[in-house]
Design a protein around this motif. Structure first.
Motif, PDB file in Angstrom:
ATOM      1  N   ARG A   1       2.142   2.567  22.708  1.00 16.87           N
ATOM      2  CA  ARG A   1       2.031   1.818  21.453  1.00 16.87           C
ATOM      3  C   ARG A   1       1.211   0.573  21.757  1.00 16.87           C
ATOM      4  NH1 ARG A   1       6.812  -1.208  18.027  1.00 16.87           N
ATOM      5  NH2 ARG A   1       5.515  -1.648  16.217  1.00 16.87           N
TER       6      ARG A   1
ATOM      7  N   LYS B   1      -0.494   8.967  15.747  1.00 15.89           N
ATOM      8  CA  LYS B   1       0.960   8.990  15.983  1.00 15.89           C
ATOM      9  C   LYS B   1       1.230   9.818  17.237  1.00 15.89           C
ATOM     10  CE  LYS B   1       2.235   7.210  11.934  1.00 15.89           C
ATOM     11  NZ  LYS B   1       2.711   5.839  11.859  1.00 15.89           N
TER      12      LYS B   1
ATOM     13  N   HIS C   1      -5.734  -1.026   7.355  1.00 14.19           N
ATOM     14  CA  HIS C   1      -5.580  -1.927   8.508  1.00 14.19           C
ATOM     15  C   HIS C   1      -6.850  -2.008   9.366  1.00 14.19           C
ATOM     16  CE1 HIS C   1      -1.507  -1.845   7.291  1.00 14.19           C
ATOM     17  NE2 HIS C   1      -1.175  -0.712   7.871  1.00 14.19           N
TER      18      HIS C   1
ATOM     19  N   LYS D   1      -0.317 -10.668  11.119  1.00 12.79           N
ATOM     20  CA  LYS D   1      -0.013 -10.708  12.559  1.00 12.79           C
ATOM     21  C   LYS D   1      -0.743 -11.891  13.201  1.00 12.79           C
ATOM     22  CE  LYS D   1       1.126  -5.918  12.836  1.00 12.79           C
ATOM     23  NZ  LYS D   1       1.990  -5.197  13.707  1.00 12.79           N
TER      24      LYS D   1
ATOM     25  N   LYS E   1       0.824  -1.200   0.000  1.00 18.18           N
ATOM     26  CA  LYS E   1       0.000   0.000   0.000  1.00 18.18           C
ATOM     27  C   LYS E   1       0.869   1.266   0.000  1.00 18.18           C
ATOM     28  CE  LYS E   1      -0.806   0.740   4.946  1.00 18.18           C
ATOM     29  NZ  LYS E   1       0.045   1.789   5.292  1.00 18.18           N
TER      30      LYS E   1
ATOM     31  N   GLU F   1       0.105   4.608  18.346  1.00 15.87           N
ATOM     32  CA  GLU F   1       1.556   4.557  18.130  1.00 15.87           C
ATOM     33  C   GLU F   1       2.244   5.689  18.886  1.00 15.87           C
ATOM     34  OE1 GLU F   1       2.749   2.892  14.103  1.00 15.87           O
ATOM     35  OE2 GLU F   1       1.228   4.376  13.622  1.00 15.87           O
TER      36      GLU F   1
ATOM     37  N   ASP G   1      -3.518   6.140   5.707  1.00 14.42           N
ATOM     38  CA  ASP G   1      -2.410   5.287   6.138  1.00 14.42           C
ATOM     39  C   ASP G   1      -2.907   4.089   6.955  1.00 14.42           C
ATOM     40  OD1 ASP G   1       0.358   4.733   6.342  1.00 14.42           O
ATOM     41  OD2 ASP G   1       0.402   5.538   8.379  1.00 14.42           O
TER      42      ASP G   1
ATOM     43  N   HIS H   1      -0.079  -5.759   5.926  1.00 22.15           N
ATOM     44  CA  HIS H   1       0.746  -6.592   6.805  1.00 22.15           C
ATOM     45  C   HIS H   1       0.035  -6.942   8.110  1.00 22.15           C
ATOM     46  CE1 HIS H   1       1.865  -2.850   8.876  1.00 22.15           C
ATOM     47  NE2 HIS H   1       2.332  -3.605   9.854  1.00 22.15           N
TER      48      HIS H   1
ATOM     49  N   ARG I   1       9.238   9.181   6.946  1.00 17.10           N
ATOM     50  CA  ARG I   1       8.375   9.063   5.763  1.00 17.10           C
ATOM     51  C   ARG I   1       7.425  10.239   5.641  1.00 17.10           C
ATOM     52  NH1 ARG I   1       3.880   5.886   7.908  1.00 17.10           N
ATOM     53  NH2 ARG I   1       3.368   5.042   5.884  1.00 17.10           N
TER      54      ARG I   1
HETATM   55  O1  LIG Z   1       1.303   0.265   7.598  1.00 10.91           O
HETATM   56  C1  LIG Z   1       1.569   0.934   8.571  1.00 10.91           C
HETATM   57  O2  LIG Z   1       1.633   0.365   9.787  1.00 10.91           O
HETATM   58  C2  LIG Z   1       2.528   0.876  10.766  1.00 10.91           C
HETATM   59  C3  LIG Z   1       2.151   0.212  12.077  1.00 10.91           C
HETATM   60  O3  LIG Z   1       2.374  -1.153  11.944  1.00 10.91           O
HETATM   61  P1  LIG Z   1       3.030  -1.994  13.120  1.00 10.91           P
HETATM   62  O4  LIG Z   1       3.102  -3.356  12.535  1.00 10.91           O
HETATM   63  O5  LIG Z   1       4.335  -1.382  13.452  1.00 10.91           O
HETATM   64  O6  LIG Z   1       2.073  -1.898  14.253  1.00 10.91           O
HETATM   65  C4  LIG Z   1       2.424   2.384  10.863  1.00 10.91           C
HETATM   66  O7  LIG Z   1       3.460   2.894  11.682  1.00 10.91           O
HETATM   67  C5  LIG Z   1       2.566   3.007   9.480  1.00 10.91           C
HETATM   68  O8  LIG Z   1       2.303   4.404   9.592  1.00 10.91           O
HETATM   69  C6  LIG Z   1       1.608   2.395   8.503  1.00 10.91           C
HETATM   70  O9  LIG Z   1       1.896   2.842   7.186  1.00 10.91           O
END
Ligand SMILES: O=C1O[C@H](COP(=O)(O)O)[C@@H](O)[C@H](O)[C@H]1O
Length: 764
Positions: free
Chosen positions: A327, A322, A230, A172, A138, A206, A225, A168, A213
């Protein structure tokens, strides 16, 4: 590798890596992989893990022996890369299964050209019967239209079955276990519905910023994002209906699609936004050429509703941000609890579980828990744990508390045995062809539909400090609305010692010339843009009215000018909550609807058929009753007036869109007609004669028009220039009925294109 280790361990791999960087830079990156201990030593401490670390090192060495790096900058480079790949395959035994995975960890803007080149120059792979897989990362588009066009281009090159869009989070361990957990625990599954569930929280908090980025992030913001992908995927996994067999990939996808279909589009009133206070200066520092967009939230919370018998009215609260205090990512399903405690309520040892919030938590990662886990309140049935999870009562597995300070003692935990990194699992799943762990084109477009409006709608954004020490982002859920607990003033005061970036309000000002017209607000632009501005104002007002009173009543005039506005509404504002919109007519010719002079025919052809408006919300003027046209005996005008009185609160239309005839008429109120002076009690709707004998009409009259909250007068074309001039020097309603438009408690806005306003000279 992940759950498919044995199968994959038997395969022979070759790795071709390519990027824009030169050969030397590429080699440096590869060497970094060998020397970077992060992925190997994460779990060091116990002997077993040391062994794993050693194994990992060995794997890295093996990997480096098999990997080739080549710069990929022009067509020759593609030809070179493809011929190396094809050579490798031609050397393999004819009996072996041949498969190639093109993994695109590149900017999505480059997908099309890279895939085109690979398709063209590696075409021989198809003749060699090599199975092709293409993995994409993505962001898949910046909005729905962009995602559609991107997907179309890719699907011209590779088939749906060959494409693996990676999210991703779907790799998990806890996320992968959601469906199996639900499947294994029918007693819990039975109570996952609107009768038992109070709310569902889906959080991805987070503590990191966006330094590395910032360029990409500034075009995304948290909605694109995180929410669109997600969080929406997580929502689908907890809320979709279970298929009879989880191994049936296509059924899993089908049920997910059905669920996404049922999600209502998210609007501004369902959402709250924030931006951390250093964001603007960070963008300026790291991206000297760009400024922080006012419309980029780094925090967002939205309440999402699913319009299905199973979930109707259950709020799904999706939150991500963010630079927050911790986290942590989790899905927390909170059950309704009608237990009232009177005595000994603080007694922790009480065996009465009813007083604790009953919940099911899919704890995806981080936070106080030592390991990703699934936790069910003890007041629920003791759950079966899915594969790769174990029942555990070992308190060391928990940190200080589970979630919101809940006591770990009150949960049955299923704790992950091996915390397989998400990407390991994703790659295993691509190689194993497990399509249901990826985002199909259908799912992509459906999830964009949920967020398409919100991502580009102007937003009111609250600035927050790192870690939000004063809880300025805390909010309450009121039905479909979210409200910050602290007022905007409180929030700004708590930031008063910082440099605060000012942000646009929800209602931005119009793009307009400084002029007003006849003492009313004037909006001027090119015709297309003018149609957009009017449609946007309608959309905004509709959103506010629906929020305030649950409905929005709008009346449209006929004529050709408005066709552009209808098209604009149909194309760009189809996401408006049309279910709560009522459409009325300002005037109509006394002709059947099939007649091409019919205003209703135009309205239907250009707008109504393209939007989700219920049939009962469409109020066509009854000009044709029992085969008779505007027959006064049949009382069509009275009936229309009655409908307006009964259906429109206070008979006050929210928005009326009028036109202006070159003779100064508006609606079907023509110069010198007695209808401009009708008695408001009797004739709010009347029939009237048009300029020629044959054009009998039905029309709203001025008393009704002047009750409206807002009247927009849309005037376009050079042929209107004269009448616009004349209106400035006359006050006679008899000569110019448009001058009778003066809402008592409402506003009038003139929307004039440059041709009508200046005769064709642009106004700056
Ligand atoms: O795809 C993304 O995910 C991360 C958070 O993923 P994690 O596996 O570290 O929990 C996020 O920081 C990022 O902004 C976003 O593009």
């Amino acid at each position: 590798m992940g759950e498919n280790v044995p199968a994959i361990a038997n395969l022979t791999f070759d790795f071709f890596t390519a990027a824009r960087q030169g050969q030397e830079e590429g080699n440096i990156v590869l060497n970094r992989i060998l020397n970077n201990n992060l992925t190997c030593d994460e779990e060091s401490g116990e002997d077993k893990d040391k062994l794993l670390a050693a194994l990992c090192k060995q794997h890295k060495l093996e990997f480096l022996r098999k990997v080739i790096y080549a710069p990929l900058r022009n067509e020759e480079n593609f030809i070179g890369l493809c011929s190396q790949i094809i050579n490798k395959f031609s050397l393999t035994d004819p009996g072996t299964k041949k498969e190639i995975l093109f993994y695109m960890a590149i900017a999505p803007s480059a997908y099309e050209s890279v895939l085109q080149n690979l398709n063209k120059h590696c075409h021989a792979l198809r003749e060699e019967k090599v199975a092709i897989k293409v993995a994409l990362e993505k962001p898949f588009g910046l909005d729905k239209a962009d995602a559609e066009s991107m997907s179309k281009k890719i699907l011209n090159l590779y088939s749906e079955e060959e494409i693996y869009r990676v999210d991703h989070f779907l790799g998990k361990p806890v996320v992968k276990a959601i469906l199996p957990f639900r499947f294994l625990n029918p007693e819990i599954e039975k109570v996952l519905d609107k009768d038992h569930i109070e709310k569902v929280e889906i959080f991805l908090k987070e503590t990191i910023s966006v330094e590395d980025r910032v360029h990409l992030y500034n075009s995304l913001g948290v909605l694109r994002d995180i929410h669109q992908n997600h969080l929406t995927q997580l929502l689908a996994l907890v809320a979709m209906d279970l298929p009879p067999d989880l191994r049936d990939s296509s059924k899993v996808q089908e049920n997910k699609e059905r669920l996404l279909h049922q999600i209502e589009m998210v609007r501004r009133h369902n959402s709250l936004f924030g931006q951390f206070s250093e964001y603007a200066s960070l963008v300026q520092k790291l991206e000297s050429n760009s400024t922080a967009s006012d419309n980029v939230p780094t925090f967002a919370a939205s309440v999402v509703k699913i319009n299905s018998p199973r979930w109707r009215n259950v709020p799904f609260i999706l939150v991500s941000g963010k630079l927050l205090d911790t986290r942590e990512s989790f899905i927390r399903i909170v059950f309704k609890n009608n237990y009232v405690c009177i005595s000994h309520c603080e007694n922790e040892e009480s065996s009465d579980e009813r007083k604790y919030t009953k919940q099911l938590v899919f704890h995806i990662g981080h936070g106080h828990l030592r390991r990703p886990s699934i936790l069910a309140s003890k007041s629920l049935q003791e759950p079966e744990c899915p594969n790769n999870f174990l029942k555990s009562t070992d308190p060391r597995l928990f940190g200080r508390s589970v979630i919101y300070g809940e006591n770990p003692k009150h949960f049955y935990p299923c704790t992950v045995v091996r915390d397989v990194p998400a990407y390991e699992s994703i790659i295993s799943n691509i190689l194993g062809g497990k399509q249901d762990n990826f985002v199909s084109t259908k799912l992509l477009i459906l999830s964009w539909k949920v967020w398409d409006y919100l991502v580009s709608a102007p937003k009111k954004i609250r600035i927050y400090e790192k870690a939000d020490p004063n809880g300025q982002l805390n909010f309450v859920v009121k039905e479909s609305q979210l409200e910050y607990i602290h007022t905007d003033e409180d929030a700004e005061e708590s930031l008063s010692n910082k440099s605060v970036v000012t942000h646009s309000e929800v209602m931005q000002d119009y793009i307009q010339t400084p002029a007003s017209f006849l003492g009313r607000k004037l909006v001027t632009s090119h015709t297309d843009h003018l149609a957009f501005l009017l449609a946007r104002d309608i959309d905004r007002m509709a959103e506010i009215e629906i929020l305030n009173k649950g409905s929005f009543h709008i009346a449209f005039s006929g004529g050709t000018s408005l066709v552009q506005v209808f098209r604009m509404l149909a194309q760009s504002f189809a996401n408006l909550h049309w279910h709560s919109v009522h459409v009325w007519q300002v005037d109509e010719r006394c002709v059947p609807h099939q007649d091409e002079r019919s205003n209703f025919q135009t309205l239907d052809r250009e707008l109504l058929r393209f939007v989700d408006i219920p049939y009962s919300n469409i109020h066509a003027m009854p000009v044709y009753i029992g085969g008779r046209l505007c027959d006064e005996e049949l009382g069509g005008a009275h009936a229309y007036a009655d409908s307006l009185r009964h259906i429109v609160p206070n008979s006050q239309l929210d928005f009326i869109v009028l036109g202006l005839g070159a003779d100064g008429h508006t609606a079907s109120l023509f110069p010198s007609s007695s209808d401009v002076h009708v008695d408001s009690n009797t004739f709010v709707v009347t029939t009237t004669d048009g300029p020629s004998d044959t054009s009998h009409r039905m029309t709203l009259t001025l008393p009704l028009i002047n009750r409206a909250k807002r009247v927009g007068i849309f005037v376009t074309g050079k042929h209107k220039r004269d009448i616009v001039n004349q209106l400035e020097s006359s006050k006679s309603v008899d000569t110019y009925p448009i001058l009778g438009v003066n809402p008592i408690n409402g506003t009038v806005i003139w929307y004039m294109d440059y041709n009508a306003y200046t005769g064709g000279v642009n106004v700056l």
